[in-house]
Write a protein that holds these residues in place. Structure first.
Motif, short mmCIF file in Angstrom:
data_model
loop_
_atom_site.label_atom_id
_atom_site.label_comp_id
_atom_site.label_asym_id
_atom_site.label_seq_id
_atom_site.Cartn_x
_atom_site.Cartn_y
_atom_site.Cartn_z
N ALA A 2 46.78 52.06 62.23
CA ALA A 2 47.03 50.20 61.74
C ALA A 2 46.70 49.88 60.68
N LEU A 3 47.16 49.40 60.13
CA LEU A 3 47.30 49.46 58.72
C LEU A 3 46.71 47.86 58.51
N HIS A 4 45.70 47.48 57.28
CA HIS A 4 45.03 46.97 57.36
C HIS A 4 44.88 46.23 55.91
N LYS A 5 45.86 45.12 55.30
CA LYS A 5 45.80 44.54 54.13
C LYS A 5 45.00 43.71 53.81
N LEU A 6 43.80 44.14 52.93
CA LEU A 6 42.96 42.91 52.11
C LEU A 6 43.38 42.28 50.67
N LEU A 7 43.31 40.68 50.94
CA LEU A 7 43.83 39.89 49.97
C LEU A 7 43.34 38.78 49.53
N VAL A 8 42.81 39.16 47.69
CA VAL A 8 41.81 39.04 46.95
C VAL A 8 42.03 37.62 46.94
N ASP A 9 43.10 37.61 47.06
CA ASP A 9 43.98 35.44 46.81
C ASP A 9 43.19 34.70 47.25
N ASP A 10 42.85 35.02 49.02
CA ASP A 10 41.93 34.77 50.11
C ASP A 10 40.73 33.63 50.39
N PHE A 11 39.98 34.85 48.89
CA PHE A 11 38.33 34.78 48.43
C PHE A 11 38.56 34.17 47.79
N TYR A 12 39.59 33.48 46.97
CA TYR A 12 39.34 32.63 45.96
C TYR A 12 39.00 30.95 45.99
N ASP A 13 37.53 30.65 45.63
CA ASP A 13 37.79 28.86 46.44
C ASP A 13 37.35 28.65 45.33
N ASP A 14 38.16 27.33 44.46
CA ASP A 14 37.89 26.30 43.81
C ASP A 14 36.93 25.07 44.03
N THR A 15 35.43 26.46 43.62
CA THR A 15 34.40 24.68 43.82
C THR A 15 33.84 24.16 42.32
N TYR A 16 34.14 23.46 41.61
CA TYR A 16 34.43 23.70 40.41
C TYR A 16 34.82 22.35 39.80
N LYS A 17 34.33 21.26 39.60
CA LYS A 17 35.70 20.00 39.07
C LYS A 17 35.16 20.44 37.36
N LEU A 18 36.30 19.20 36.36
CA LEU A 18 36.16 19.56 35.27
C LEU A 18 36.84 18.20 34.50
N ILE A 19 35.37 18.07 33.80
CA ILE A 19 36.47 16.71 32.84
C ILE A 19 36.21 17.29 31.93
N ALA A 20 36.96 16.40 30.96
CA ALA A 20 37.60 17.27 29.40
C ALA A 20 37.25 15.46 28.89
N ILE A 21 36.28 15.76 27.37
CA ILE A 21 35.47 14.71 27.10
C ILE A 21 36.32 15.12 25.45
N HIS A 22 36.60 13.77 24.83
CA HIS A 22 37.83 13.49 23.72
C HIS A 22 36.02 12.29 23.05
N LYS A 111 43.06 19.96 21.99
CA LYS A 111 43.01 18.22 21.21
C LYS A 111 41.41 17.55 22.13
N VAL A 112 40.99 18.43 22.62
CA VAL A 112 39.31 18.42 23.49
C VAL A 112 38.27 19.12 23.13
N ASP A 113 37.33 18.05 22.90
CA ASP A 113 36.11 18.71 21.87
C ASP A 113 35.28 19.08 23.04
N PHE A 114 34.66 18.79 24.06
CA PHE A 114 33.87 19.13 25.40
C PHE A 114 34.86 19.37 26.37
N PHE A 115 33.96 20.33 27.35
CA PHE A 115 34.10 20.15 28.68
C PHE A 115 33.16 20.24 29.93
N ILE A 116 32.87 19.34 30.87
CA ILE A 116 31.55 19.86 31.09
C ILE A 116 32.43 20.51 32.81
N LYS A 117 31.57 21.58 32.73
CA LYS A 117 31.60 21.77 34.34
C LYS A 117 30.76 21.81 35.89
N ILE A 118 31.15 20.96 36.79
CA ILE A 118 30.39 20.77 37.70
C ILE A 118 30.51 22.04 38.93
N SER A 119 29.64 22.82 38.78
CA SER A 119 29.65 23.64 39.28
C SER A 119 28.86 23.75 41.73
#
Length: 159
Positions: A2-22, A111-119
């Motif tokens: 049997a062949l087993h495939k491991l998809l890397v996209d399954d492990f991508y988890d978006d665990t941060y929020k992004l806020i743009a500040i002007h 046009k955004v001056d700063f980003f706040i990244k909340i992980s």
């Protein structure tokens, strides 16, 4: 067999929020105001974010809240760098003029001056409360959330 495939996209988890500040403040001044109004403890990292072999560098502030498992980052989106301008060699007078070039960390939001990244690992950060507190700071023109999945250059936000 049997062949087993491991998809890397399954492990991508978006665990941060992004806020743009002007805003037109310096980075250290904005970090100070965020520390006061959001009860943070942002401190400038010893090294800036560098891209494309020192072509551009962006200031970054960080606070790791170990009690709530949240990491806050404030990163500038613009880098202004003075470079020599191009001139032709067949001119009568030789002049060395400087040109101010602007580079952006996230080019889609130039046009955004700063980003706040909340992980956060537990998803306990309420971005509506954060945005309402940011709007109370008179030096901030506007702030809004950005969907990290729609950003083409989201690899620049890995730090």
């Amino acid at each position: 067999m049997a062949l087993h495939k491991l998809l890397v996209d399954d492990f991508y988890d978006d665990t941060y929020k992004l806020i743009a500040i002007h805003c037109r403040l310096e980075d250290y001044r904005l970090a100070y105001l965020l520390n006061q109004n959001l009860d943070l403890n942002l401190k400038r990292k010893s090294e800036d974010l560098d891209f494309k072999y020192l072509e551009s560098s962006y200031s970054i502030f960080e606070w790791n809240n170990e009690a709530q498992y949240v990491t806050w980052n404030l990163v500038s989106n613009a880098c202004k760098k003075e470079e020599d301008s191009l001139y032709s060699t067949g001119t009568l007078f030789k002049t060395n003029e400087k040109v101010l070039k602007t580079f952006h960390l996230i080019s889609e939001y130039n046009k955004v001056d700063f980003f706040i990244k909340i992980s956060n690992e537990i998803q306990n950060v309420n971005e509506k409360v954060i945005l309402s507190r940011l709007q109370t700071i008179p030096q901030i023109i506007t702030s809004y959330t950005v969907d990290p999945l729609k950003i083409k250059s989201k690899d620049h936000l890995i730090f």
